[in-house]
Motif scaffolding. Sequence first.
Motif, short mmCIF file in Angstrom:
data_model
loop_
_atom_site.label_atom_id
_atom_site.label_comp_id
_atom_site.label_asym_id
_atom_site.label_seq_id
_atom_site.Cartn_x
_atom_site.Cartn_y
_atom_site.Cartn_z
N LYS A 35 -6.54 -7.18 -21.68
CA LYS A 35 -7.94 -7.17 -22.07
C LYS A 35 -8.43 -5.73 -22.25
O LYS A 35 -9.02 -5.39 -23.25
CB LYS A 35 -8.77 -7.88 -21.02
CG LYS A 35 -10.24 -7.91 -21.28
CD LYS A 35 -10.93 -8.68 -20.16
CE LYS A 35 -12.42 -8.52 -20.22
NZ LYS A 35 -13.06 -9.15 -19.07
N GLU A 36 -8.19 -4.88 -21.23
CA GLU A 36 -8.58 -3.48 -21.33
C GLU A 36 -7.93 -2.67 -20.22
O GLU A 36 -7.41 -3.21 -19.26
CB GLU A 36 -10.10 -3.31 -21.29
CG GLU A 36 -10.78 -3.68 -20.01
CD GLU A 36 -12.29 -3.49 -20.08
OE1 GLU A 36 -12.76 -2.39 -20.42
OE2 GLU A 36 -13.00 -4.46 -19.80
N THR A 37 -7.99 -1.35 -20.40
CA THR A 37 -7.47 -0.41 -19.42
C THR A 37 -8.64 0.45 -18.98
O THR A 37 -9.36 1.00 -19.82
CB THR A 37 -6.37 0.45 -20.04
OG1 THR A 37 -5.31 -0.41 -20.48
CG2 THR A 37 -5.82 1.45 -19.05
N ILE A 38 -8.83 0.57 -17.65
CA ILE A 38 -9.98 1.30 -17.14
C ILE A 38 -9.57 2.28 -16.04
O ILE A 38 -8.57 2.06 -15.35
CB ILE A 38 -11.06 0.35 -16.58
CG1 ILE A 38 -10.52 -0.47 -15.40
CG2 ILE A 38 -11.61 -0.55 -17.67
CD1 ILE A 38 -11.58 -1.23 -14.62
N PRO A 39 -10.33 3.37 -15.85
CA PRO A 39 -10.11 4.25 -14.71
C PRO A 39 -10.73 3.63 -13.46
O PRO A 39 -11.81 3.04 -13.52
CB PRO A 39 -10.83 5.54 -15.11
CG PRO A 39 -11.89 5.10 -16.06
CD PRO A 39 -11.35 3.88 -16.75
N VAL A 40 -10.05 3.74 -12.32
CA VAL A 40 -10.54 3.17 -11.07
C VAL A 40 -10.30 4.13 -9.92
O VAL A 40 -9.44 5.00 -9.98
CB VAL A 40 -9.87 1.81 -10.75
CG1 VAL A 40 -10.21 0.77 -11.78
CG2 VAL A 40 -8.38 1.95 -10.58
N ASP A 41 -11.07 3.94 -8.87
CA ASP A 41 -10.85 4.62 -7.60
C ASP A 41 -10.25 3.57 -6.68
O ASP A 41 -10.90 2.58 -6.34
CB ASP A 41 -12.18 5.14 -7.05
CG ASP A 41 -12.05 5.85 -5.71
OD1 ASP A 41 -10.90 6.04 -5.24
OD2 ASP A 41 -13.08 6.22 -5.14
N ILE A 42 -8.98 3.75 -6.31
CA ILE A 42 -8.29 2.77 -5.47
C ILE A 42 -7.93 3.43 -4.14
O ILE A 42 -7.41 4.54 -4.11
CB ILE A 42 -7.04 2.19 -6.17
CG1 ILE A 42 -6.33 1.17 -5.29
CG2 ILE A 42 -6.11 3.27 -6.62
CD1 ILE A 42 -5.23 0.40 -6.00
N GLN A 43 -8.27 2.73 -3.05
CA GLN A 43 -8.03 3.24 -1.71
C GLN A 43 -7.41 2.14 -0.85
O GLN A 43 -7.81 0.98 -0.97
CB GLN A 43 -9.35 3.68 -1.06
CG GLN A 43 -10.12 4.71 -1.84
CD GLN A 43 -9.38 6.02 -1.98
OE1 GLN A 43 -8.62 6.41 -1.09
NE2 GLN A 43 -9.56 6.70 -3.11
N PRO A 44 -6.46 2.49 0.02
CA PRO A 44 -5.91 1.47 0.93
C PRO A 44 -7.02 0.93 1.83
O PRO A 44 -7.90 1.67 2.25
CB PRO A 44 -4.87 2.24 1.75
CG PRO A 44 -4.65 3.51 1.04
CD PRO A 44 -5.85 3.80 0.22
N LEU A 45 -6.97 -0.35 2.10
CA LEU A 45 -7.94 -0.96 3.01
C LEU A 45 -7.56 -0.57 4.43
O LEU A 45 -6.41 -0.77 4.85
CB LEU A 45 -7.92 -2.48 2.84
CG LEU A 45 -9.07 -3.25 3.45
CD1 LEU A 45 -10.40 -2.83 2.82
CD2 LEU A 45 -8.87 -4.74 3.26
N SER A 46 -8.49 0.01 5.16
CA SER A 46 -8.20 0.47 6.52
C SER A 46 -7.98 -0.73 7.45
O SER A 46 -8.49 -1.83 7.18
CB SER A 46 -9.36 1.32 7.04
OG SER A 46 -10.49 0.51 7.29
N PRO A 47 -7.24 -0.54 8.53
CA PRO A 47 -7.04 -1.64 9.48
C PRO A 47 -8.37 -2.19 10.02
O PRO A 47 -8.52 -3.39 10.19
CB PRO A 47 -6.21 -1.01 10.61
CG PRO A 47 -5.48 0.10 9.93
CD PRO A 47 -6.42 0.63 8.89
N THR A 48 -9.36 -1.31 10.26
CA THR A 48 -10.66 -1.74 10.74
C THR A 48 -11.35 -2.63 9.71
O THR A 48 -11.90 -3.69 10.03
CB THR A 48 -11.56 -0.53 11.05
OG1 THR A 48 -10.88 0.31 11.99
CG2 THR A 48 -12.89 -0.95 11.63
N SER A 49 -11.33 -2.21 8.44
CA SER A 49 -11.94 -3.01 7.37
C SER A 49 -11.21 -4.33 7.19
O SER A 49 -11.84 -5.37 6.97
CB SER A 49 -11.91 -2.24 6.05
OG SER A 49 -12.71 -1.09 6.12
N SER A 50 -9.89 -4.31 7.30
CA SER A 50 -9.11 -5.53 7.16
C SER A 50 -9.45 -6.52 8.28
O SER A 50 -9.61 -7.71 8.04
CB SER A 50 -7.62 -5.19 7.19
OG SER A 50 -6.84 -6.34 7.03
#
Length: 113
Positions: A35-50
């Motif tokens: 569909k499309e290609t976009i720039p993203v900010d990707i970060q690992p989900l922290s254990p606390t957030s998980s």
Amino acid sequence: MNPPFFPNETMNIYTLKDNSDDYDYYGSKNEYVLKETIPVDIQPLSPTSSLREFGKILQDTYKVIFNIEVEIKDTDQLRINDTNYEIIGSISTWNHVLPHKEMLIKKQRKKAL
């Protein structure tokens, strides 16, 4: 318009093609198309957030932040650096201070695309 934070990856969004007229033995054929290609900010989900989100620590789970104007569905498939990901839950829209969308993704173990 650029994403609100710092894009560190490029994400390909694949959407389900409408094949309502194309059937096989198992029903309508499902095919994903770019569909499309976009720039993203990707970060690992922290254990606390998980733990807060799921009640357990999940492996290979990430938080993705991207432009608010991007149309994406929770059924879309994603590819980042030749790795396939699936969307977990709903996509959140934040329209105050720094408008953006956020979603959680998980690395797929099988090749889907």
